[in-house]
Every structure is written in C-alpha cells, then in structure tokens.
Design a protein around this motif. Structure first.
Motif, mmCIF file in Angstrom:
data_model
loop_
_atom_site.group_PDB
_atom_site.id
_atom_site.type_symbol
_atom_site.label_atom_id
_atom_site.label_comp_id
_atom_site.label_asym_id
_atom_site.label_seq_id
_atom_site.Cartn_x
_atom_site.Cartn_y
_atom_site.Cartn_z
ATOM 1 N N PHE A 148 -46.288 -13.830 -24.859
ATOM 2 C CA PHE A 148 -45.585 -12.629 -25.279
ATOM 3 C C PHE A 148 -46.358 -11.388 -24.863
ATOM 4 C CE2 PHE A 148 -48.267 -13.637 -28.949
ATOM 5 C CZ PHE A 148 -48.721 -12.402 -29.397
ATOM 6 N N THR A 149 -45.605 -10.330 -24.597
ATOM 7 C CA THR A 149 -46.202 -9.047 -24.223
ATOM 8 C C THR A 149 -46.373 -8.187 -25.471
ATOM 9 O OG1 THR A 149 -44.013 -8.117 -23.739
ATOM 10 C CG2 THR A 149 -45.231 -9.110 -21.907
ATOM 11 N N GLN A 184 -53.122 -2.811 -24.081
ATOM 12 C CA GLN A 184 -51.796 -3.433 -24.091
ATOM 13 C C GLN A 184 -51.868 -4.691 -23.220
ATOM 14 O OE1 GLN A 184 -48.582 -0.341 -23.920
ATOM 15 N NE2 GLN A 184 -50.279 1.063 -23.527
ATOM 16 N N HIS A 185 -51.714 -5.838 -23.846
ATOM 17 C CA HIS A 185 -52.049 -7.097 -23.202
ATOM 18 C C HIS A 185 -50.908 -8.120 -23.296
ATOM 19 C CE1 HIS A 185 -55.996 -5.325 -23.194
ATOM 20 N NE2 HIS A 185 -56.131 -5.415 -24.513
ATOM 21 N N VAL A 186 -51.145 -9.276 -22.659
ATOM 22 C CA VAL A 186 -50.261 -10.433 -22.764
ATOM 23 C C VAL A 186 -51.034 -11.536 -23.472
ATOM 24 C CG1 VAL A 186 -48.859 -12.124 -21.509
ATOM 25 C CG2 VAL A 186 -49.086 -9.787 -20.624
ATOM 26 N N TYR A 187 -50.349 -12.264 -24.353
ATOM 27 C CA TYR A 187 -50.988 -13.294 -25.180
ATOM 28 C C TYR A 187 -50.330 -14.652 -24.987
ATOM 29 C CZ TYR A 187 -53.070 -9.355 -27.740
ATOM 30 O OH TYR A 187 -53.753 -8.216 -28.083
ATOM 31 N N PHE A 188 -51.107 -15.699 -25.261
ATOM 32 C CA PHE A 188 -50.589 -17.076 -25.262
ATOM 33 C C PHE A 188 -50.813 -17.696 -26.635
ATOM 34 C CE2 PHE A 188 -51.293 -21.686 -24.797
ATOM 35 C CZ PHE A 188 -50.064 -22.050 -24.258
ATOM 36 N N LEU A 189 -49.759 -18.320 -27.165
ATOM 37 C CA LEU A 189 -49.841 -19.063 -28.420
ATOM 38 C C LEU A 189 -49.572 -20.526 -28.110
ATOM 39 C CD1 LEU A 189 -50.021 -19.037 -31.578
ATOM 40 C CD2 LEU A 189 -47.518 -18.775 -31.569
ATOM 41 N N SER A 190 -50.502 -21.400 -28.477
ATOM 42 C CA SER A 190 -50.362 -22.824 -28.162
ATOM 43 C C SER A 190 -49.205 -23.455 -28.927
ATOM 44 C CB SER A 190 -51.657 -23.566 -28.498
ATOM 45 O OG SER A 190 -51.944 -23.466 -29.889
ATOM 46 N N ALA A 191 -48.738 -24.604 -28.433
ATOM 47 C CA ALA A 191 -47.565 -25.265 -29.009
ATOM 48 C C ALA A 191 -47.762 -25.605 -30.478
ATOM 49 C CB ALA A 191 -47.235 -26.524 -28.209
ATOM 50 N N ASP A 192 -48.972 -25.997 -30.856
ATOM 51 C CA ASP A 192 -49.237 -26.322 -32.262
ATOM 52 C C ASP A 192 -49.609 -25.079 -33.070
ATOM 53 O OD1 ASP A 192 -51.813 -25.734 -31.439
ATOM 54 O OD2 ASP A 192 -52.611 -27.742 -31.785
ATOM 55 N N ARG A 193 -49.623 -23.926 -32.415
ATOM 56 C CA ARG A 193 -49.865 -22.611 -33.036
ATOM 57 C C ARG A 193 -51.268 -22.472 -33.619
ATOM 58 N NH1 ARG A 193 -43.778 -22.458 -35.669
ATOM 59 N NH2 ARG A 193 -42.709 -22.360 -33.670
ATOM 60 N N PHE A 206 -54.693 -16.475 -27.779
ATOM 61 C CA PHE A 206 -55.671 -15.751 -26.979
ATOM 62 C C PHE A 206 -54.970 -14.897 -25.923
ATOM 63 C CE2 PHE A 206 -55.427 -20.182 -25.428
ATOM 64 C CZ PHE A 206 -55.009 -20.002 -24.113
ATOM 65 N N ARG A 207 -55.712 -13.912 -25.434
ATOM 66 C CA ARG A 207 -55.191 -13.039 -24.389
ATOM 67 C C ARG A 207 -55.266 -13.731 -23.032
ATOM 68 N NH1 ARG A 207 -58.545 -7.679 -26.212
ATOM 69 N NH2 ARG A 207 -57.210 -7.054 -27.974
ATOM 70 N N VAL A 208 -54.246 -13.474 -22.213
ATOM 71 C CA VAL A 208 -54.261 -14.019 -20.860
ATOM 72 C C VAL A 208 -54.285 -12.911 -19.806
ATOM 73 C CG1 VAL A 208 -53.213 -16.226 -21.440
ATOM 74 C CG2 VAL A 208 -51.733 -14.273 -20.939
ATOM 75 N N THR A 209 -54.028 -11.661 -20.210
ATOM 76 C CA THR A 209 -54.255 -10.513 -19.324
ATOM 77 C C THR A 209 -54.886 -9.394 -20.150
ATOM 78 O OG1 THR A 209 -52.201 -9.236 -19.684
ATOM 79 C CG2 THR A 209 -52.100 -11.070 -18.108
ATOM 80 N N GLU A 210 -55.780 -8.656 -19.505
ATOM 81 C CA GLU A 210 -56.409 -7.509 -20.160
ATOM 82 C C GLU A 210 -56.523 -6.322 -19.213
ATOM 83 O OE1 GLU A 210 -60.103 -9.322 -21.651
ATOM 84 O OE2 GLU A 210 -59.251 -9.147 -23.673
ATOM 85 N N LYS A 252 -44.854 -23.527 -14.005
ATOM 86 C CA LYS A 252 -46.054 -23.330 -13.201
ATOM 87 C C LYS A 252 -46.316 -21.875 -12.808
ATOM 88 C CE LYS A 252 -45.962 -27.985 -11.203
ATOM 89 N NZ LYS A 252 -45.894 -28.775 -9.950
ATOM 90 N N THR A 253 -45.294 -21.029 -12.932
ATOM 91 C CA THR A 253 -45.431 -19.639 -12.504
ATOM 92 C C THR A 253 -44.927 -18.706 -13.593
ATOM 93 O OG1 THR A 253 -45.075 -20.291 -10.198
ATOM 94 C CG2 THR A 253 -44.833 -17.955 -10.720
ATOM 95 N N LEU A 254 -45.661 -17.624 -13.817
ATOM 96 C CA LEU A 254 -45.270 -16.623 -14.810
ATOM 97 C C LEU A 254 -45.171 -15.262 -14.132
ATOM 98 C CD1 LEU A 254 -44.820 -16.159 -17.930
ATOM 99 C CD2 LEU A 254 -47.190 -15.350 -17.975
ATOM 100 N N TYR A 255 -44.074 -14.541 -14.435
ATOM 101 C CA TYR A 255 -43.885 -13.180 -13.963
ATOM 102 C C TYR A 255 -44.049 -12.234 -15.147
ATOM 103 C CZ TYR A 255 -41.731 -15.363 -9.859
ATOM 104 O OH TYR A 255 -41.493 -16.112 -8.733
ATOM 105 N N VAL A 256 -44.823 -11.182 -14.947
ATOM 106 C CA VAL A 256 -45.030 -10.165 -15.981
ATOM 107 C C VAL A 256 -44.754 -8.803 -15.379
ATOM 108 C CG1 VAL A 256 -46.630 -9.109 -17.606
ATOM 109 C CG2 VAL A 256 -46.787 -11.562 -17.137
ATOM 110 N N ALA A 257 -43.836 -8.051 -15.991
ATOM 111 C CA ALA A 257 -43.524 -6.710 -15.529
ATOM 112 C C ALA A 257 -44.417 -5.703 -16.239
ATOM 113 C CB ALA A 257 -42.056 -6.381 -15.783
ATOM 114 N N ASP A 258 -45.189 -4.967 -15.462
ATOM 115 C CA ASP A 258 -46.007 -3.882 -15.997
ATOM 116 C C ASP A 258 -45.198 -2.602 -15.813
ATOM 117 O OD1 ASP A 258 -47.856 -1.999 -16.718
ATOM 118 O OD2 ASP A 258 -49.503 -2.882 -15.567
ATOM 119 N N ILE A 259 -44.389 -2.291 -16.813
ATOM 120 C CA ILE A 259 -43.479 -1.154 -16.682
ATOM 121 C C ILE A 259 -44.234 0.163 -16.596
ATOM 122 C CG2 ILE A 259 -43.120 -0.769 -19.167
ATOM 123 C CD1 ILE A 259 -40.107 -0.396 -18.501
#
Length: 307
Positions: free
Chosen positions: A148-149, A171-180, A184-188, A203-210
């Motif tokens: 999530f952004t 303002q970052h992007v985060y990852f939450l594991s399946a078991d929650r 952790f942050r994945v972009t900074e 396998k691929t993630l797109y992130v828009a930096d508006i």
C-alpha cells in the motif's frame, strides 16, 4: 409536437456528445471495443475513488468525502450502498478469500472488511508507534501479502486527531505479510507514491509517483521486498489497473494506456476535471469501470482485466 421536437434535440445532443467523445479516443492497439461508448452509470457523489472487483465481477468503490462504500452489480448495472461510516476509505482491493482491503484514512489505518456483513477489522493501525500519513491505494499479490502507498494529503477531518504534519519521515510504500505479522517499507525514495498495481503472476509491481510525475516498475521478491527499480513512464497517476496483455492504465486527465514496455498506446477522455481510478469488471472482465469526480462510468473493452 413541441415535446417531440425538444426530445429530438436532446437525443441529437446526446448522440453528438457520444460521437465527439468516441472520436477523441486515441487507440493505437485496439484496446477499446469497436464503437464502444463511455456510459455514465450514476452521478451525484462528491468524489469517487478506489474501485475494486470481486470474483463475480461486481465493483466496490468509495465516495471518500461522504465516508461511504458503494457496490455496482455487474448483472443489473445498479448501484447500492454497501457501507456507511467507512473510515473515509480511499483505495480498495479484494483478497482471494473475498475480504475487502481498505485504505481508511480517517485515522490513517488499513482495514479488512467482510464482504457479506460490512464489519471492519483494523489490520494496520500505525508504523513504528506513529500514525501513517494516510494510506491511499492497495494491491494484494496472488501469493499473499499486500502493498500500500502512504502519501500525505492533509484532510479537513484530521483536525483534533493529528493535525497536518507527517508523523512518518516521508511518503513511502509498505508491505504487509499474508499472516499480518510483518510490516515494512519497500520504498523510501519516492516523492508522493499514489497508484499501485502488480502483474497477475505477482512478479512485477508498478508504483505511480504522482508527486514526481513518474511511474516506476519493480521486481517483486518472494519475501515482499522490491528490487530492480526501473522508470516505466514519465507520468504519475492517481489510480491504476492492468489488463491481460500487460498494458497499464493510468489516470488523471482521463485514462492513459501504456504497453508493458512503457509506450503510450491509448488515451480515453473522460468528461470530468479529474479521473481518479479505474478497474475492469463484469464476469468477463471486459467492462472498464471509471471513477471520476462526482460520477462513475463504464466502457466496453476489447482487452480483458485480470484478477
């Protein structure tokens, strides 16, 4: 006779408007169905956002300022209220089990909502003991876990809760594991990440930096971390989706479509000052559902969405 004349004028105006809009569509690869018209399903909202599709092809979307989530039924083309008091939900996305994940920025949380009862559970209340900036958009990967952004858009309803300054250090992007259990942050290094979507193989993630007017492409590692950051295109986006050909759909001034190599191949104008988000719906995933300001629209497509 006078009534018929007025009706004829109205019908003519509508046909001319549809023709004019259709003529403005730029479509180099035939992603839009032949002779398709943009259809306004309903208006009267304040600001529509966050469309998400369930297994049946129904679309759930938010009217963020009015704090509501609505459901568009693909079979009937009808819209009904799903949840009132939705934590000012913005972006939405369905897990494989039918749970609706919501970026609920009333108190800067991530929610899991039961699709049948509407009951919510807070799954991310904070990060490192501090409130998030305002979770905005979500993508759930097929193998579990979600991204999530977290940009900052100061809200008037935050007064008395936390003010308008970031508690996080950016303002970052985060990852939450399946078991929650892991968050952790994945972009900074982004300015203002907003729209986010991944490929169906995960396998691929797109992130828009508006904020930087760019969209980035990343390789997704099994543990959730990202690598190989690559510029995808020189355009940011509010919301995003992807089709079965790997084309990526960005929003803002209408809907702009890029192929998987980052080449623009289509532009779909929308009669609104801002197009917030887009997703493919209906059972065959060939109906594009667009949220734009006070209204929602549909457009029949040749390409098919993925789920």
């Amino acid at each position: 006779m006078q009534m018929n004349f007025k009706c004829s004028l109205t019908l003519t105006a509508l046909l001319l408007s549809s023709f004019s809009l259709l003529a403005q569509i730029e479509d180099k690869r035939g992603v839009v169905a032949k002779n398709a018209e943009l259809v306004k399903v309903q208006d009267g909202f304040k600001f529509t956002e966050g469309p998400a599709v369930n297994r049946m092809g129904d679309i759930f979307f938010t009217d963020q300022p009015n704090d509501k989530i609505y459901k568009w039924s693909a079979g009937s083309n009808k819209i009904e209220l799903f949840k009132d008091g939705a934590g000012r939900s913005n972006g939405l996305y369905f897990q494989l089990d039918g749970t609706l994940i919501s970026a609920a920025d009333l108190q800067n949380e991530l929610w899991a909502i039961d699709q049948n009862t509407g009951k919510e559970t807070v799954i991310v209340p904070s990060f490192r003991g501090k409130k998030l900036n305002g979770p905005n958009d979500v993508w759930v990967r097929p193998s579990g876990g979600l991204y999530f952004t977290d940009p900052l858009y100061p809200r008037p309803y935050w007064e008395g809760i936390r003010g308008k300054d970031m508690e996080q250090d950016g303002q970052h992007v985060y990852f939450l594991s399946a078991d929650r259990s892991e968050l952790f942050r994945v972009t900074e290094d982004l300015t203002q990440p907003n729209g986010i979507v991944g490929t169906p193989d995960g396998k691929t993630l797109y992130v828009a930096d508006i904020g930087a007017k760019k969209t980035w492409k990343y390789d997704v590692l099994p543990d959730g971390y990202l690598t190989n950051k690559t510029l995808f295109c020189e355009m940011g986006s509010d919301g995003m989706t992807i089709d079965d050909k790997g084309n990526v759909y960005l929003t803002g001034k209408g809907v702009t479509v890029f192929d998987k190599n980052g080449t623009q191949i289509a532009h779909i104008p929308v009669p609104a000052d801002w197009t917030a988000n887009v997703v493919f719906g209906a059972l065959d995933r060939r109906t594009m559902f667009i949220t734009a300001m006070d209204a929602v629209y549909t457009l029949q497509m040749k390409t098919r969405g993925v789920w």
